[in-house]
Structures are given as structure tokens and as C-alpha cells.
Design a protein around this motif. Structure first.
Motif, PDB file in Angstrom:
ATOM      1  N   ASP A 221       0.861  -1.183   0.000  1.00  0.00           N
ATOM      2  CA  ASP A 221       0.000   0.000   0.000  1.00  0.00           C
ATOM      3  C   ASP A 221       0.899   1.236   0.000  1.00  0.00           C
ATOM      4  O   ASP A 221       2.054   1.171   0.468  1.00  0.00           O
ATOM      5  CB  ASP A 221      -0.905  -0.022   1.239  1.00  0.00           C
ATOM      6  CG  ASP A 221      -2.125   0.887   1.083  1.00  0.00           C
ATOM      7  OD1 ASP A 221      -2.285   1.515   0.022  1.00  0.00           O
ATOM      8  OD2 ASP A 221      -2.909   0.960   2.047  1.00  0.00           O
ATOM      9  N   ARG A 223       0.425   5.562   0.463  1.00  0.00           N
ATOM     10  CA  ARG A 223      -0.535   6.643   0.728  1.00  0.00           C
ATOM     11  C   ARG A 223       0.157   7.990   0.797  1.00  0.00           C
ATOM     12  O   ARG A 223       1.316   8.084   1.233  1.00  0.00           O
ATOM     13  CB  ARG A 223      -1.230   6.407   2.076  1.00  0.00           C
ATOM     14  CG  ARG A 223      -1.981   5.112   2.183  1.00  0.00           C
ATOM     15  CD  ARG A 223      -3.197   5.082   1.253  1.00  0.00           C
ATOM     16  NE  ARG A 223      -3.912   3.839   1.463  1.00  0.00           N
ATOM     17  CZ  ARG A 223      -5.042   3.763   2.181  1.00  0.00           C
ATOM     18  NH1 ARG A 223      -5.566   4.836   2.727  1.00  0.00           N
ATOM     19  NH2 ARG A 223      -5.630   2.600   2.350  1.00  0.00           N
ATOM     20  N   SER A 229      -7.338  12.119   4.598  1.00  0.00           N
ATOM     21  CA  SER A 229      -8.055  10.849   4.793  1.00  0.00           C
ATOM     22  C   SER A 229      -7.091   9.688   5.061  1.00  0.00           C
ATOM     23  O   SER A 229      -7.492   8.668   5.624  1.00  0.00           O
ATOM     24  CB  SER A 229      -8.934  10.539   3.579  1.00  0.00           C
ATOM     25  OG  SER A 229      -8.122  10.246   2.464  1.00  0.00           O
ATOM     26  N   THR A 230      -5.817   9.842   4.664  1.00  0.00           N
ATOM     27  CA  THR A 230      -4.824   8.795   4.967  1.00  0.00           C
ATOM     28  C   THR A 230      -4.791   8.533   6.475  1.00  0.00           C
ATOM     29  O   THR A 230      -4.775   7.377   6.920  1.00  0.00           O
ATOM     30  CB  THR A 230      -3.428   9.253   4.475  1.00  0.00           C
ATOM     31  OG1 THR A 230      -3.470   9.305   3.054  1.00  0.00           O
ATOM     32  CG2 THR A 230      -2.314   8.286   4.911  1.00  0.00           C
ATOM     33  N   SER A 232      -7.130   9.185   8.784  1.00  0.00           N
ATOM     34  CA  SER A 232      -8.356   8.583   9.325  1.00  0.00           C
ATOM     35  C   SER A 232      -8.530   7.148   8.833  1.00  0.00           C
ATOM     36  O   SER A 232      -8.855   6.245   9.613  1.00  0.00           O
ATOM     37  CB  SER A 232      -9.579   9.440   9.002  1.00  0.00           C
ATOM     38  OG  SER A 232      -9.565   9.805   7.643  1.00  0.00           O
ATOM     39  N   ASP A 233      -8.231   6.897   7.556  1.00  0.00           N
ATOM     40  CA  ASP A 233      -8.358   5.527   7.018  1.00  0.00           C
ATOM     41  C   ASP A 233      -7.446   4.547   7.757  1.00  0.00           C
ATOM     42  O   ASP A 233      -7.781   3.379   7.922  1.00  0.00           O
ATOM     43  CB  ASP A 233      -7.922   5.471   5.549  1.00  0.00           C
ATOM     44  CG  ASP A 233      -8.915   6.121   4.622  1.00  0.00           C
ATOM     45  OD1 ASP A 233      -9.969   6.558   5.116  1.00  0.00           O
ATOM     46  OD2 ASP A 233      -8.605   6.213   3.413  1.00  0.00           O
ATOM     47  N   LEU A 234      -6.270   5.015   8.124  1.00  0.00           N
ATOM     48  CA  LEU A 234      -5.260   4.098   8.678  1.00  0.00           C
ATOM     49  C   LEU A 234      -5.136   4.232  10.203  1.00  0.00           C
ATOM     50  O   LEU A 234      -4.135   3.833  10.790  1.00  0.00           O
ATOM     51  CB  LEU A 234      -3.898   4.369   8.012  1.00  0.00           C
ATOM     52  CG  LEU A 234      -3.854   4.148   6.496  1.00  0.00           C
ATOM     53  CD1 LEU A 234      -2.484   4.502   5.920  1.00  0.00           C
ATOM     54  CD2 LEU A 234      -4.195   2.693   6.157  1.00  0.00           C
ATOM     55  N   ARG A 235      -6.187   4.732  10.849  1.00  0.00           N
ATOM     56  CA  ARG A 235      -6.163   4.886  12.298  1.00  0.00           C
ATOM     57  C   ARG A 235      -5.900   3.526  12.962  1.00  0.00           C
ATOM     58  O   ARG A 235      -6.481   2.521  12.594  1.00  0.00           O
ATOM     59  CB  ARG A 235      -7.520   5.452  12.743  1.00  0.00           C
ATOM     60  CG  ARG A 235      -7.546   5.884  14.163  1.00  0.00           C
ATOM     61  CD  ARG A 235      -8.817   6.687  14.470  1.00  0.00           C
ATOM     62  NE  ARG A 235      -8.841   6.980  15.911  1.00  0.00           N
ATOM     63  CZ  ARG A 235      -9.369   6.168  16.803  1.00  0.00           C
ATOM     64  NH1 ARG A 235      -9.978   5.066  16.426  1.00  0.00           N
ATOM     65  NH2 ARG A 235      -9.306   6.484  18.094  1.00  0.00           N
ATOM     66  N   THR A 237      -3.590   1.223  12.746  1.00  0.00           N
ATOM     67  CA  THR A 237      -3.350   0.141  11.775  1.00  0.00           C
ATOM     68  C   THR A 237      -2.011  -0.566  11.977  1.00  0.00           C
ATOM     69  O   THR A 237      -1.894  -1.772  11.747  1.00  0.00           O
ATOM     70  CB  THR A 237      -3.383   0.724  10.339  1.00  0.00           C
ATOM     71  OG1 THR A 237      -4.685   1.263  10.119  1.00  0.00           O
ATOM     72  CG2 THR A 237      -3.075  -0.327   9.290  1.00  0.00           C
TER      73      THR A 237
END
Ligand code: NAP
Ligand code: ZN
Length: 348
Positions: A221, A223, A229-230, A232-235, A237
Motif C-alpha cells: 500500500d 498513501r 483521509s490517509t 483517518s483511514d489508517l487509524r 493500523t
């Protein structure tokens, strides 16, 4: 003493000039190395521009050194004339303290002597690899495996070991999710090594322009950190977020992507202190850590690991006349992915 052609800066931030520097006569345990290639590390730039504080001038940087053994002192046992070798960030330590005995010469209790701009135990000032020859105690010389070209091996001596150490220590392995922040010299080796160690790797870069390369190096991946949004998407992780960034970083934002009990580890050394919001580590019992190169035995292990997994640096080879330009390009993140000086062009 012998003299050897070199590049040096006369004062902080000044351009490089051709000069000659002195190398000591061989001591019994010294190795004389004819340097073929020297990598340009961002630490060289921080140092010669005095971004980390005062430096000693004139200064010849360079701690990603690869070449061939030209001569050995009478007591040298590990190397012979003609061997393909490397030298990294350090050239001396006491060899007797607990840290040296444990293989952590980089944290010698008396003094680790850095490859350039440092005062050695005999009072001389060290000068680095942007030169044609260097004389180093054999304890700080590494063997470059035959399968790795000297040009693409040079960056392993700093960039390679600097990321190998924390990746091993903080569990980059099958089942672990690792984010590499910044894909420059250190970062691109971190992606390759973390993937070869079996981790699932995500690159967090300022933009997406290097995405194809990141995936080719082994990332699954990629980003852009310019896109909110990177984060928030990957909170929550990643088990490990490894930062190679040379500039200011919003630590709280990167810590939000670390899983509970996971770690944010920096090898990047931005000149300014970076504020750490404690709420970002108490929520999730997270660790913030640092890592500084690696010991000599681990450096040899890293070189052998790279040979075994067919890894090396991606480089752009330049002549001595292009070093100033290369520095400016590194600062602009315009490097794919390490500049390496062909040292035969120094003083030619
Ligand atoms: P580099 O090639 O310049 O790579 C740094 C990367 O950081 C850039 O490629 C860029 O990646 C990212 N970056 C740069 N400016 C940024 C900014 N303003 N915001 C966010 N990201 C930014 O440098 P390097 O040679 O890999 O060295 C990286 C750092 O590690 C330097 O500070 C160096 O001194 C330090 N270092 C430490 C050790 C150690 O032992 N701890 C050893 C060697 C080097 P993207 O383009 O992908 O965003
Ligand atoms: Zn370095």
C-alpha cells in the motif's frame, strides 16, 4: 602520512572544492581502502550546513563507503589486498566497554569516533568518504558480498543498517504491519528490507509520485500524507511506524496510526525538537523510540541479508562536479533514491 584527492567544504554551507587530505600511515591493525563509491546521506547535508550545530571545517563528509582493500597492516587478520569492502558511520571505539563487547560500538561508553568531522583518540580530525582512499582500523571494515555491486552497496553502509536495526528490533516479520514514512535514501531501503523480512509494508509519502516504485520495492500500500483521509483511514493500523523524515513532523498524527502497544520509531533527525503530545501515547500504551545506525556485527548481518534476498540501493551515480546540485535535490526530495559519487572523478 599520505595524501589523497578529496572533496571538502571550507565553511558551513559553502560549495564543495577539490582538495587533498591526509591519511595516516598504516598501523598494524589498519586497512587502507581505495574508495570506488561514496553515497550521499542526508546526514552529510545536515552536518555541512551546520543544521545540527557546529562542525569542524574544512570537512570531507561521506559515511557510505565502498571500495577495495589496497594494503593491510601486519596484524590484520580479516582482510587481504583486493577484498571488496565497506565502511560506514564509525571508524573507532574503545573495544573494551560493555557496549563494545555487546556489539554496540555505536554506543561505546568511552567514545564512538564518527567517520568524518570527529576527533579521534589520537587527536586527529576524521575525514570521510568523498575521497579516493581511507585508512581504517579493521574492526570497522565490512565485507561486501560478491553479488552486490560496490556502487549499489555503498548506501547500505548507512541507509541499510540504519533501517535494518529498528526493523529487526521492533518486529518487522510475517504478520506485522509496518509503515515507512518518507521514501528517500533510508526509506526506500526500509521498504525493501521490511518486505524481505516478511512484514506487510505501507509507504507514507508526501505525495503519490513514487507509488509505482514503492510497490516494486515490496510495499502493498502507498498513501499520500498530504491527503487528510490517509490518517483517518489508517487509524490504529500499524505495529510499527518507522519515520525516515528529515524535516518537522506532526507526531500526534503519525501516532494515531499506531496500534495499541505498537511503536513509532524515528531514524530521521530533523534539526528542530519535535513536540510529543502525551495523550497520543497514553491512549493505546504506545511507544516512541529512536534508533541510531547499528553495530558492526549487525551491519555485516545486514549486508549478508541483502545479498541473500537480492537487495541493494537504487542509485543515481554522479561525478565530483555534481555534489552541490545533488545536495539541493536531496533537500527537495528529488532523489531516486540515493546519489552515489563515483570517486574516480575526484581530483581527476
Ligand atoms: P532523504 O533521502 O532526504 O529522505 C528523507 C525523506 O523524507 C524524503 O525523501 C521525503 O520522502 C521525506 N521528507 C522530506 N522532507 C519532508 C517534509 N517536509 N515533510 C514530510 N516528509 C518529508 O534523507 P535520508 O538520507 O534518507 O535521511 C533521512 C533522515 O534520517 C535525515 O534526517 C538523516 O539525517 C537521518 N539519518 C539518521 C540516521 C540514524 O542513524 N538515525 C542515519 C542516517 C540518516 P517523500 O518524498 O517520500 O515524502
Ligand atoms: Zn548516513
Amino acid at each position: 602520512m599520505t595524501t589523497t584527492p578529496a572533496l571538502a567544504v571550507p565553511s558551513a554551507g559553502a560549495p564543495f572544492a577539490s582538495t587533498t587530505i591526509e591519511r595516516r600511515d598504516l598501523r598494524p591493525d589498519d586497512v587502507s581502502i581505495d574508495i570506488a563509491y561514496a553515497g550521499i546521506c542526508h546526514s552529510d547535508i545536515h552536518t555541512v550546513r551546520e543544521e545540527w550545530g557546529g562542525a569542524q571545517f574544512p570537512l570531507t563528509p561521506g559515511h557510505e563507503i565502498a571500495g577495495t582493500v589496497a594494503a593491510v597492516g601486519e596484524a590484520v587478520t580479516g582482510f587481504a589486498v583486493g577484498d571488496r569492502v565497506g565502511v560506514g558511520c564509525m571508524v573507532n571505539s574503545c573495544g573494551e566497554c560493555a557496549q563494545c563487547h555487546a556489539g554496540h560500538e555505536n554506543f561505546c561508553e568511552r567514545k564512538t569516533v564518527w567517520t568524518y568531522g570527529d576527533t579521534d583518540v589520537d587527536g586527529s580530525v576524521t575525514q570521510g568518504g568523498y575521497s579516493r582512499n581511507i585508512v581504517v582500523n579493521e574492526r570497522f571494515v565490512l565485507l561486501v558480498p560478491d553479488s552486490i555491486g560496490l556502487d549499489v552497496a555503498a548506501p547500505l553502509l548507512c541507509a541499510g543498517i540504519t533501517v535494518y536495526t529498528p526493523l529487526k528490533r521492533w518486529g518487522a516479520a510475517p504478520g506485522a504491519k509496518v509503515a515507512v514514512v518518507g521514501m528517500g535514501g533510508l526509506g526506500h531501503m526500509a521498504v525493501k528490507i521490511a518486505a524481505a523480512l516478511g512484514a506487510e509494508v505501507t509507504v507514507l509519502s508526501q505525495g503519490l509520485s513514487k507509488q509505482e516504485d514503492g510497490r516494486r520495492f515490496g510495499a502493498s500500500d502507498y498513501r499520500a500524507t498530504s491527503d487528510a483521509s490517509t490518517f483517518s483511514d489508517l487509524r490504529r493500523t500499524f505495529d510499527l511506524v518507522l519515520s525516515t523524515v528529515s524535516a518537522d513532523l506532526d507526531l500526534g498524527a503519525y501516532l494515531s496510526m499506531v496500534k495499541p502497544f505498537g511503536a513509532f520509531v524515528t531514524v530521521g533527525l530533523p534539526p528542530n525538537p519535535q513536540p510529543l503530545p502525551f495523550f497520543a501515547i497514553t491512549g493505546g500504551d504506545k511507544v516512541v523510540a529512536g534508533s541510531n545506525i547499528g553495530g558492526i556485527a549487525l551491519t555485516q548481518e545486514m549486508l549478508d541479508f541483502c545479498a541473500e534476498h537480492d537487495l541493494a540501493a537504487e542509485i543515481e551515480t554522479i561525478g565530483a562536479d555534481r555534489v552541490d546540485e545533488a545536495y539541493d535535490r536531496v533537500v527537495k526530495s528529488d532523489v531516486r533514491y540515493r546519489f552515489v559519487i563515483d570517486t574516480s572523478t575526484i581530483g581527476a
